[in-house]
Design a protein around this motif. Sequence first.
Motif, PDB file in Angstrom:
ATOM      1  N   VAL A 111      39.965 -30.021 -50.369  1.00 55.41           N
ATOM      2  CA  VAL A 111      39.122 -29.646 -51.067  1.00 55.41           C
ATOM      3  C   VAL A 111      38.793 -27.862 -49.758  1.00 55.41           C
ATOM      4  O   VAL A 111      39.431 -28.654 -48.726  1.00 55.41           O
ATOM      5  CB  VAL A 111      37.777 -30.250 -50.874  1.00 55.41           C
ATOM      6  CG1 VAL A 111      36.432 -29.678 -51.080  1.00 55.41           C
ATOM      7  CG2 VAL A 111      38.050 -31.824 -51.404  1.00 55.41           C
ATOM      8  N   THR A 112      38.746 -26.911 -50.328  1.00 53.15           N
ATOM      9  CA  THR A 112      38.474 -25.982 -50.129  1.00 53.15           C
ATOM     10  C   THR A 112      37.521 -25.136 -49.910  1.00 53.15           C
ATOM     11  O   THR A 112      36.698 -25.537 -51.041  1.00 53.15           O
ATOM     12  CB  THR A 112      39.095 -24.648 -50.808  1.00 53.15           C
ATOM     13  OG1 THR A 112      41.300 -25.295 -50.444  1.00 53.15           O
ATOM     14  CG2 THR A 112      39.517 -23.781 -48.972  1.00 53.15           C
ATOM     15  N   THR A 113      37.033 -25.708 -48.917  1.00 49.30           N
ATOM     16  CA  THR A 113      35.022 -25.731 -48.323  1.00 49.30           C
ATOM     17  C   THR A 113      34.985 -23.694 -49.259  1.00 49.30           C
ATOM     18  O   THR A 113      33.868 -24.034 -49.136  1.00 49.30           O
ATOM     19  CB  THR A 113      34.779 -25.407 -47.449  1.00 49.30           C
ATOM     20  OG1 THR A 113      35.439 -25.175 -46.274  1.00 49.30           O
ATOM     21  CG2 THR A 113      34.853 -27.248 -46.703  1.00 49.30           C
ATOM     22  N   HIS A 114      35.774 -22.617 -48.734  1.00 51.19           N
ATOM     23  CA  HIS A 114      35.412 -21.434 -49.066  1.00 51.19           C
ATOM     24  C   HIS A 114      36.308 -20.386 -48.866  1.00 51.19           C
ATOM     25  O   HIS A 114      37.523 -21.320 -49.086  1.00 51.19           O
ATOM     26  CB  HIS A 114      34.098 -21.261 -48.120  1.00 51.19           C
ATOM     27  CG  HIS A 114      34.456 -20.389 -46.985  1.00 51.19           C
ATOM     28  ND1 HIS A 114      34.142 -21.885 -46.159  1.00 51.19           N
ATOM     29  CD2 HIS A 114      34.679 -20.010 -46.419  1.00 51.19           C
ATOM     30  CE1 HIS A 114      35.058 -21.548 -44.905  1.00 51.19           C
ATOM     31  NE2 HIS A 114      34.704 -19.630 -44.972  1.00 51.19           N
ATOM     32  N   GLN A 115      36.430 -19.276 -49.580  1.00 49.55           N
ATOM     33  CA  GLN A 115      37.618 -18.136 -49.831  1.00 49.55           C
ATOM     34  C   GLN A 115      37.869 -17.932 -48.854  1.00 49.55           C
ATOM     35  O   GLN A 115      38.857 -17.304 -49.261  1.00 49.55           O
ATOM     36  CB  GLN A 115      37.223 -17.589 -50.723  1.00 49.55           C
ATOM     37  CG  GLN A 115      35.989 -16.529 -50.635  1.00 49.55           C
ATOM     38  CD  GLN A 115      35.278 -15.604 -51.250  1.00 49.55           C
ATOM     39  OE1 GLN A 115      36.214 -15.046 -52.338  1.00 49.55           O
ATOM     40  NE2 GLN A 115      34.458 -15.604 -52.071  1.00 49.55           N
ATOM     41  N   THR A 137      30.131 -17.142 -48.114  1.00 49.34           N
ATOM     42  CA  THR A 137      30.346 -16.477 -49.214  1.00 49.34           C
ATOM     43  C   THR A 137      29.557 -17.447 -50.593  1.00 49.34           C
ATOM     44  O   THR A 137      28.503 -17.626 -50.575  1.00 49.34           O
ATOM     45  CB  THR A 137      31.778 -17.348 -49.407  1.00 49.34           C
ATOM     46  OG1 THR A 137      32.012 -18.838 -49.727  1.00 49.34           O
ATOM     47  CG2 THR A 137      32.537 -17.250 -48.101  1.00 49.34           C
ATOM     48  N   PRO A 138      29.942 -16.520 -51.740  1.00 48.82           N
ATOM     49  CA  PRO A 138      28.785 -16.722 -53.054  1.00 48.82           C
ATOM     50  C   PRO A 138      29.494 -18.297 -53.729  1.00 48.82           C
ATOM     51  O   PRO A 138      28.508 -19.209 -53.819  1.00 48.82           O
ATOM     52  CB  PRO A 138      29.757 -16.203 -54.068  1.00 48.82           C
ATOM     53  CG  PRO A 138      30.266 -15.067 -53.272  1.00 48.82           C
ATOM     54  CD  PRO A 138      31.027 -15.448 -52.182  1.00 48.82           C
ATOM     55  N   GLN A 148      19.593 -10.384 -46.625  1.00 52.61           N
ATOM     56  CA  GLN A 148      19.713 -11.186 -47.638  1.00 52.61           C
ATOM     57  C   GLN A 148      20.234 -12.533 -48.365  1.00 52.61           C
ATOM     58  O   GLN A 148      19.807 -13.428 -48.241  1.00 52.61           O
ATOM     59  CB  GLN A 148      19.313 -10.229 -48.669  1.00 52.61           C
ATOM     60  CG  GLN A 148      19.282 -10.821 -50.322  1.00 52.61           C
ATOM     61  CD  GLN A 148      19.543  -9.922 -51.148  1.00 52.61           C
ATOM     62  OE1 GLN A 148      20.041  -9.295 -51.417  1.00 52.61           O
ATOM     63  NE2 GLN A 148      19.057 -10.451 -52.909  1.00 52.61           N
ATOM     64  N   ALA A 149      22.062 -12.474 -47.283  1.00 54.67           N
ATOM     65  CA  ALA A 149      22.509 -13.140 -47.455  1.00 54.67           C
ATOM     66  C   ALA A 149      22.115 -14.173 -46.086  1.00 54.67           C
ATOM     67  O   ALA A 149      22.272 -15.273 -46.910  1.00 54.67           O
ATOM     68  CB  ALA A 149      23.733 -12.275 -47.306  1.00 54.67           C
ATOM     69  N   PHE A 150      22.012 -14.198 -45.215  1.00 53.87           N
ATOM     70  CA  PHE A 150      21.457 -15.148 -44.104  1.00 53.87           C
ATOM     71  C   PHE A 150      19.812 -15.659 -44.895  1.00 53.87           C
ATOM     72  O   PHE A 150      20.015 -16.545 -44.407  1.00 53.87           O
ATOM     73  CB  PHE A 150      20.847 -14.273 -43.251  1.00 53.87           C
ATOM     74  CG  PHE A 150      20.054 -14.995 -42.003  1.00 53.87           C
ATOM     75  CD1 PHE A 150      20.118 -15.993 -41.564  1.00 53.87           C
ATOM     76  CD2 PHE A 150      18.409 -15.169 -42.020  1.00 53.87           C
ATOM     77  CE1 PHE A 150      19.589 -16.883 -40.133  1.00 53.87           C
ATOM     78  CE2 PHE A 150      18.019 -15.541 -41.378  1.00 53.87           C
ATOM     79  CZ  PHE A 150      18.633 -16.765 -40.474  1.00 53.87           C
ATOM     80  N   THR A 151      18.970 -15.036 -45.011  1.00 52.77           N
ATOM     81  CA  THR A 151      18.135 -16.154 -45.877  1.00 52.77           C
ATOM     82  C   THR A 151      18.332 -17.193 -47.373  1.00 52.77           C
ATOM     83  O   THR A 151      17.695 -17.886 -46.857  1.00 52.77           O
ATOM     84  CB  THR A 151      17.271 -14.851 -46.371  1.00 52.77           C
ATOM     85  OG1 THR A 151      15.992 -14.269 -45.349  1.00 52.77           O
ATOM     86  CG2 THR A 151      15.344 -15.591 -46.842  1.00 52.77           C
ATOM     87  N   ARG A 196      28.087 -30.008 -51.930  1.00 57.16           N
ATOM     88  CA  ARG A 196      26.856 -29.011 -52.207  1.00 57.16           C
ATOM     89  C   ARG A 196      27.007 -27.555 -51.988  1.00 57.16           C
ATOM     90  O   ARG A 196      27.123 -27.181 -51.014  1.00 57.16           O
ATOM     91  CB  ARG A 196      25.592 -29.456 -51.456  1.00 57.16           C
ATOM     92  CG  ARG A 196      25.071 -31.277 -51.126  1.00 57.16           C
ATOM     93  CD  ARG A 196      24.198 -31.185 -52.183  1.00 57.16           C
ATOM     94  NE  ARG A 196      23.609 -32.206 -52.598  1.00 57.16           N
ATOM     95  CZ  ARG A 196      23.616 -32.879 -53.738  1.00 57.16           C
ATOM     96  NH1 ARG A 196      23.936 -32.400 -54.723  1.00 57.16           N
ATOM     97  NH2 ARG A 196      22.882 -34.103 -53.759  1.00 57.16           N
ATOM     98  N   HIS A 197      26.318 -26.735 -52.826  1.00 56.46           N
ATOM     99  CA  HIS A 197      26.884 -25.360 -53.159  1.00 56.46           C
ATOM    100  C   HIS A 197      25.465 -24.323 -52.361  1.00 56.46           C
ATOM    101  O   HIS A 197      24.135 -24.803 -52.761  1.00 56.46           O
ATOM    102  CB  HIS A 197      26.322 -24.912 -54.447  1.00 56.46           C
ATOM    103  CG  HIS A 197      26.572 -23.609 -54.837  1.00 56.46           C
ATOM    104  ND1 HIS A 197      26.195 -22.518 -55.998  1.00 56.46           N
ATOM    105  CD2 HIS A 197      27.696 -22.908 -53.943  1.00 56.46           C
ATOM    106  CE1 HIS A 197      26.291 -21.414 -55.662  1.00 56.46           C
ATOM    107  NE2 HIS A 197      27.279 -21.254 -54.669  1.00 56.46           N
TER     108      HIS A 197
END
Length: 218
Positions: free
Chosen positions: A71-75, A134-135, A170-173, A128-129
């Motif tokens: 499993v790769t947690t993110h890109q 990252t997106p 925005q990404a932080f929130t 859990r997304h």
Amino acid sequence: MTYSGAVKVGGPADVHELADLMISKVAVGPMNNNAYLLRCRATGEQLLIDAAAEADTLLGLIGDDGIASVVTTHQHGDHWGALAAVVDTTGARTHAGALDAEGIPVGTDVLVQDGDTIKVGRVELTARHLVGHTPGSIALVYDDPHGHPHVFTGDCLFPGGVGNTHGDPQAFTQLLDDVQHKLFERLPDEAWVYPGHGNDTTIGAERPHLAEWRERGW
């Protein structure tokens, strides 16, 4: 020996022995990433979280039994640097968050959505997304029926704060909201947190600081 989760690049793995699952944590360079090998005690099946770097180190940890899945947690590239070599050697099935898979240059067999279940032998992990670092970042939660939960957070939650959102408010929130709603509001203080870099923590150790993180903005 008691598990501490304190590992160093070039050093041995630390093993957390649970009733149904063995968790081996190893640090790999050059960016001091953590990789986690999960082994179902009943079946011997294994799953790797983040084939980050140092394929030889990871394959040595995996051993002759191989792995069924990775499993790769993110890109981000420091979390999949050894993925191609590990998959080529083991034939493991690959999993990644549906919105991050295109950014990983190794084909993803299973596109993971929020709430999906990933199995290793008889053990089940719930994805859990978490949006913001990252997106399509995903955390994996193991709700141990014999004890407290265990959560593998990639780069979304660390001791002292959430992951880097590169100054984007925005990404932080979004990330802090997701981490608060999907982890802190659903998990008890005893839940053990295994991050993508550095030392482990617990939900209880970090919970008192959520308002502080939101105020400081990182």
